[in-house]
Design an enzyme around this catalytic site. Sequence first.
Site, PDB file in Angstrom:
ATOM      1  N   ASP A 165       0.820  -1.211   0.000  1.00 12.03           N
ATOM      2  CA  ASP A 165       0.000   0.000   0.000  1.00 12.03           C
ATOM      3  C   ASP A 165       0.856   1.265   0.000  1.00 12.03           C
ATOM      4  O   ASP A 165       0.666   2.146   0.812  1.00 12.03           O
ATOM      5  CB  ASP A 165      -0.893  -0.054   1.261  1.00 12.03           C
ATOM      6  CG  ASP A 165      -1.871   1.093   1.352  1.00 12.03           C
ATOM      7  OD1 ASP A 165      -2.386   1.515   0.302  1.00 12.03           O
ATOM      8  OD2 ASP A 165      -2.117   1.563   2.474  1.00 12.03           O
ATOM      9  N   ASN A 416       6.833  -7.393   7.133  1.00 12.38           N
ATOM     10  CA  ASN A 416       5.576  -6.736   7.478  1.00 12.38           C
ATOM     11  C   ASN A 416       4.424  -7.525   6.886  1.00 12.38           C
ATOM     12  O   ASN A 416       4.361  -7.722   5.666  1.00 12.38           O
ATOM     13  CB  ASN A 416       5.526  -5.318   6.914  1.00 12.38           C
ATOM     14  CG  ASN A 416       4.197  -4.638   7.229  1.00 12.38           C
ATOM     15  OD1 ASN A 416       3.932  -4.299   8.370  1.00 12.38           O
ATOM     16  ND2 ASN A 416       3.356  -4.473   6.217  1.00 12.38           N
ATOM     17  N   GLU A 417       3.538  -7.994   7.738  1.00  9.11           N
ATOM     18  CA  GLU A 417       2.288  -8.623   7.315  1.00  9.11           C
ATOM     19  C   GLU A 417       2.496  -9.721   6.280  1.00  9.11           C
ATOM     20  O   GLU A 417       1.817  -9.743   5.247  1.00  9.11           O
ATOM     21  CB  GLU A 417       1.322  -7.569   6.779  1.00  9.11           C
ATOM     22  CG  GLU A 417       0.993  -6.524   7.815  1.00  9.11           C
ATOM     23  CD  GLU A 417      -0.236  -5.720   7.495  1.00  9.11           C
ATOM     24  OE1 GLU A 417      -0.622  -5.662   6.327  1.00  9.11           O
ATOM     25  OE2 GLU A 417      -0.821  -5.157   8.431  1.00  9.11           O
ATOM     26  N   ASN A 471      -0.187  -5.392  13.821  1.00 14.39           N
ATOM     27  CA  ASN A 471      -0.928  -4.352  13.099  1.00 14.39           C
ATOM     28  C   ASN A 471      -2.403  -4.707  13.237  1.00 14.39           C
ATOM     29  O   ASN A 471      -2.825  -5.766  12.776  1.00 14.39           O
ATOM     30  CB  ASN A 471      -0.572  -4.364  11.612  1.00 14.39           C
ATOM     31  CG  ASN A 471       0.851  -3.909  11.349  1.00 14.39           C
ATOM     32  OD1 ASN A 471       1.549  -3.463  12.258  1.00 14.39           O
ATOM     33  ND2 ASN A 471       1.284  -4.020  10.098  1.00 14.39           N
ATOM     34  N   TYR A 473      -6.536  -3.256  13.046  1.00 13.43           N
ATOM     35  CA  TYR A 473      -7.445  -2.201  12.580  1.00 13.43           C
ATOM     36  C   TYR A 473      -8.879  -2.468  13.014  1.00 13.43           C
ATOM     37  O   TYR A 473      -9.804  -2.329  12.220  1.00 13.43           O
ATOM     38  CB  TYR A 473      -7.334  -2.087  11.056  1.00 13.43           C
ATOM     39  CG  TYR A 473      -6.017  -1.467  10.607  1.00 13.43           C
ATOM     40  CD1 TYR A 473      -5.873  -0.085  10.547  1.00 13.43           C
ATOM     41  CD2 TYR A 473      -4.929  -2.260  10.280  1.00 13.43           C
ATOM     42  CE1 TYR A 473      -4.675   0.491  10.156  1.00 13.43           C
ATOM     43  CE2 TYR A 473      -3.713  -1.696   9.892  1.00 13.43           C
ATOM     44  CZ  TYR A 473      -3.605  -0.319   9.827  1.00 13.43           C
ATOM     45  OH  TYR A 473      -2.417   0.254   9.443  1.00 13.43           O
ATOM     46  N   TYR A 477     -10.838  -1.653   9.316  1.00 14.59           N
ATOM     47  CA  TYR A 477     -11.118  -2.756   8.379  1.00 14.59           C
ATOM     48  C   TYR A 477     -12.064  -3.780   9.007  1.00 14.59           C
ATOM     49  O   TYR A 477     -12.734  -4.516   8.297  1.00 14.59           O
ATOM     50  CB  TYR A 477      -9.819  -3.448   7.952  1.00 14.59           C
ATOM     51  CG  TYR A 477      -8.926  -2.549   7.129  1.00 14.59           C
ATOM     52  CD1 TYR A 477      -9.358  -2.040   5.913  1.00 14.59           C
ATOM     53  CD2 TYR A 477      -7.656  -2.195   7.579  1.00 14.59           C
ATOM     54  CE1 TYR A 477      -8.556  -1.204   5.160  1.00 14.59           C
ATOM     55  CE2 TYR A 477      -6.840  -1.365   6.835  1.00 14.59           C
ATOM     56  CZ  TYR A 477      -7.299  -0.873   5.628  1.00 14.59           C
ATOM     57  OH  TYR A 477      -6.499  -0.039   4.889  1.00 14.59           O
ATOM     58  N   GLU A 510       0.883  -0.878  14.055  1.00  9.29           N
ATOM     59  CA  GLU A 510      -0.064  -0.141  13.215  1.00  9.29           C
ATOM     60  C   GLU A 510      -1.430  -0.173  13.859  1.00  9.29           C
ATOM     61  O   GLU A 510      -1.886  -1.220  14.334  1.00  9.29           O
ATOM     62  CB  GLU A 510      -0.183  -0.752  11.802  1.00  9.29           C
ATOM     63  CG  GLU A 510       1.010  -0.521  10.931  1.00  9.29           C
ATOM     64  CD  GLU A 510       0.814  -1.013   9.498  1.00  9.29           C
ATOM     65  OE1 GLU A 510      -0.339  -1.094   9.032  1.00  9.29           O
ATOM     66  OE2 GLU A 510       1.844  -1.322   8.857  1.00  9.29           O
ATOM     67  N   TRP A 555      -0.379   4.261  12.862  1.00  6.62           N
ATOM     68  CA  TRP A 555      -0.294   4.291  11.401  1.00  6.62           C
ATOM     69  C   TRP A 555      -1.092   5.459  10.910  1.00  6.62           C
ATOM     70  O   TRP A 555      -2.277   5.501  11.136  1.00  6.62           O
ATOM     71  CB  TRP A 555      -0.820   2.988  10.797  1.00  6.62           C
ATOM     72  CG  TRP A 555      -0.466   2.874   9.345  1.00  6.62           C
ATOM     73  CD1 TRP A 555      -1.300   3.034   8.273  1.00  6.62           C
ATOM     74  CD2 TRP A 555       0.829   2.574   8.807  1.00  6.62           C
ATOM     75  NE1 TRP A 555      -0.605   2.848   7.103  1.00  6.62           N
ATOM     76  CE2 TRP A 555       0.701   2.572   7.399  1.00  6.62           C
ATOM     77  CE3 TRP A 555       2.085   2.319   9.378  1.00  6.62           C
ATOM     78  CZ2 TRP A 555       1.779   2.320   6.554  1.00  6.62           C
ATOM     79  CZ3 TRP A 555       3.159   2.073   8.547  1.00  6.62           C
ATOM     80  CH2 TRP A 555       2.996   2.076   7.142  1.00  6.62           C
ATOM     81  N   LYS A 574      -4.160   7.935   6.615  1.00  2.00           N
ATOM     82  CA  LYS A 574      -4.147   7.584   8.045  1.00  2.00           C
ATOM     83  C   LYS A 574      -3.146   8.412   8.848  1.00  2.00           C
ATOM     84  O   LYS A 574      -2.912   8.140  10.022  1.00  2.00           O
ATOM     85  CB  LYS A 574      -3.874   6.092   8.219  1.00  2.00           C
ATOM     86  CG  LYS A 574      -4.990   5.218   7.664  1.00  2.00           C
ATOM     87  CD  LYS A 574      -4.947   3.802   8.154  1.00  2.00           C
ATOM     88  CE  LYS A 574      -6.014   2.956   7.500  1.00  2.00           C
ATOM     89  NZ  LYS A 574      -5.811   2.729   6.060  1.00  2.00           N
TER      90      LYS A 574
HETATM   91  C1  GCB Z   1      -1.325  -2.344   6.680  1.00  2.00           C
HETATM   92  C2  GCB Z   1      -0.024  -2.222   5.978  1.00  2.00           C
HETATM   93  C3  GCB Z   1       0.280  -0.800   5.556  1.00  2.00           C
HETATM   94  C4  GCB Z   1      -0.989  -0.132   5.044  1.00  2.00           C
HETATM   95  C5  GCB Z   1      -2.003  -0.107   6.156  1.00  2.00           C
HETATM   96  C6  GCB Z   1      -3.326   0.517   5.733  1.00  2.00           C
HETATM   97  O1  GCB Z   1      -1.640  -3.273   7.332  1.00  2.00           O
HETATM   98  O2  GCB Z   1       1.043  -2.742   6.710  1.00  2.00           O
HETATM   99  O3  GCB Z   1       1.276  -0.827   4.591  1.00  2.00           O
HETATM  100  O4  GCB Z   1      -0.744   1.145   4.551  1.00  2.00           O
HETATM  101  O5  GCB Z   1      -2.279  -1.394   6.573  1.00  2.00           O
HETATM  102  O6  GCB Z   1      -3.512   1.701   5.896  1.00  2.00           O
HETATM  103  O7  GCB Z   1      -4.161  -0.196   5.207  1.00  2.00           O
END
Ligand code: GCB
Length: 597
Positions: A165, A416-417, A471, A473, A477, A510, A555, A574
């Site tokens: 992303d 990462n992820e 990470n 959300y 999400y 994040e 993040w 973000k």
């Molecule tokens: C994530 C990623 C990051 C994205 C972020 C997002 O999990 O590690 O690269 O930018 O989410 O904002 O969706």
Amino acid sequence: MYSELYPVNNEIRRAQLLDGLWRFQFDPKGLGGKEDWAGKGLPDPISMPVPASFADLFTEAWQRDYCGDFWYETDVCVQEVRPERRYYIRFGSVTHRCRIFLNGQAAGEHEGGFLPVIADVSALLRPGRNRLTVLANNELNETSIPCGAVRSKADGRKAAQGYFDFFNYAGIHRSAWLVETPAEAIQDYSVRFALEKDAALVTYEVEAGGDGEVSVLITDREGNEAARGEGRKGTLRVEQPRLWQVRSAYLYTLTVLLTKDGKTLDRYDAPMGIRTVAVEGQRILINGQPVYLKGFGKHEDSEILGRGFSWAVAKRDFECMKWIGANCFRTSHYPYAEEWYRMADEEGFLIIDEVPGVGLMRSFANFAAAGAGKSNGFFGDCPDVELLQKNHRSAVEEMVLRDKNHPSVIAWSIFNEAETVTPAARDYFAPLFETARKLDPQSRPVTGVLEKTSSPDRCLCWPMMDFICLNRYYGWYISGGDLEEARRQFEEEMDQWAEKAPGVPFVFTEFGTDTLDSLHKLPSVMWSQEYQQEYMDMNFSVFDRYPFVQGELAWNFADFQTGQGIMRVNGNRKGLFSRNRQPKEAAFAFRRRWEQK
Ligand code: GCB
């Protein structure tokens, strides 16, 4: 591997900065090799600043989105070339891969767009004017990191599709130098520390060419000698040391001398912070004291420059981070320009240093699907997992070699992820963690960053980690717009981790919501400034419930550019700061919290 030492100027070493306006040419048909552009000169160049990404300098979409080969060229002038000296061309990075030519002759190549490129040009350099040519390429695939693909369009254009992303910025992103050293030179050094009651033990090791004698000297900020020693390795004692502390940095100078028959052959001076890093139980310790990490995942990203390094942007970012009360950032999702680490050393910031191990997951849009826990595999069906792992390992090796002496660097992040739930993933990552552990003289913690699919019951890789990075959300999400439901789900997962991995520190690397600086709404809705604040409050209250949470890196530090799509409004929003580094409203709430924490 060549010496990764950062270029310096002194009475022996020369480092000539080659930044400025270079010549540049896109090569969509790949003609440059056949037509010998390196030998004959670029046939139809335009001017191009170095360092910078090329993408945002143009006004036409095809140039911004260009994917394929592209060339840079400049003149390098030297007065004389001496046989007892060595000459290197050094770039902080060229994204994503490159070949270097001097006067039409191949001098070196590099895979990977975020670590130094160094070419020995001693045999090619001539007195007077020399032509330096770089053939670069920004295609993505599944054997190099970061991972992605290239799509070919009907009209023959190629399009890069990152499994990540952030915009696939490319170019010469960091400074270029001609570095001149003696033939018998200091190649590398490393230091590690142990603290006693009133002293610090500094154990050092120097690598140098030839059979000259090595001595080292540590001086304090006033220039007084703090310790001195002879030999290529040893342990020095600094009495009553001033320690490098979080947000209160103290830097000594370490001087390495190489001498022969009483004559100085080489000299290298570097800032040195005395500090220790350890993980003990559920805590991360700096100099034996627990530290709670406060800060951000960042990007190297700004208007016009793209991913190009700018001292001014870096300075502004550090000022914003100090204002908000941060003490740490993660170099998501790739090692940054070395200058970031030098500034962090001076400002007392902590860095989780990450390799570009991103996009190692098969899903429609890695960040979104992953955020919602919907990934499905990678290592089992990736076309050449050995080659991918080789490139990934090289990045770990080069990153540790480059950054091992920075007091700011407190941990290595290997991915990462990524997909971490299959035995193939475990087999893939275990040797990479090992590589970092083996190479780091300071035995820093090694970690990786887990997304939602890497849940407590499925993840096979968390046991490799010294502290676990998550990470998450919940409220974006997952259960976006319903923070009560989000909190319930979040706590449910945290309760599982508490049971699964007791005694391990956790850091949130994040959490965040896309937020438009122009949007206000009461009651709040997703994307509004109010929602960002409420989301953050919910997250903070969850973090504070679990004593093993030892850090919160939001993040993102600032809004940043991504590829285009239905999920992004001219980039990822973000940021706690806008892309031009002005605070959104939630930044003030962070500031209040972090001042206390
Ligand atoms: C994530 C990623 C990051 C994205 C972020 C997002 O999990 O590690 O690269 O930018 O989410 O904002 O969706």
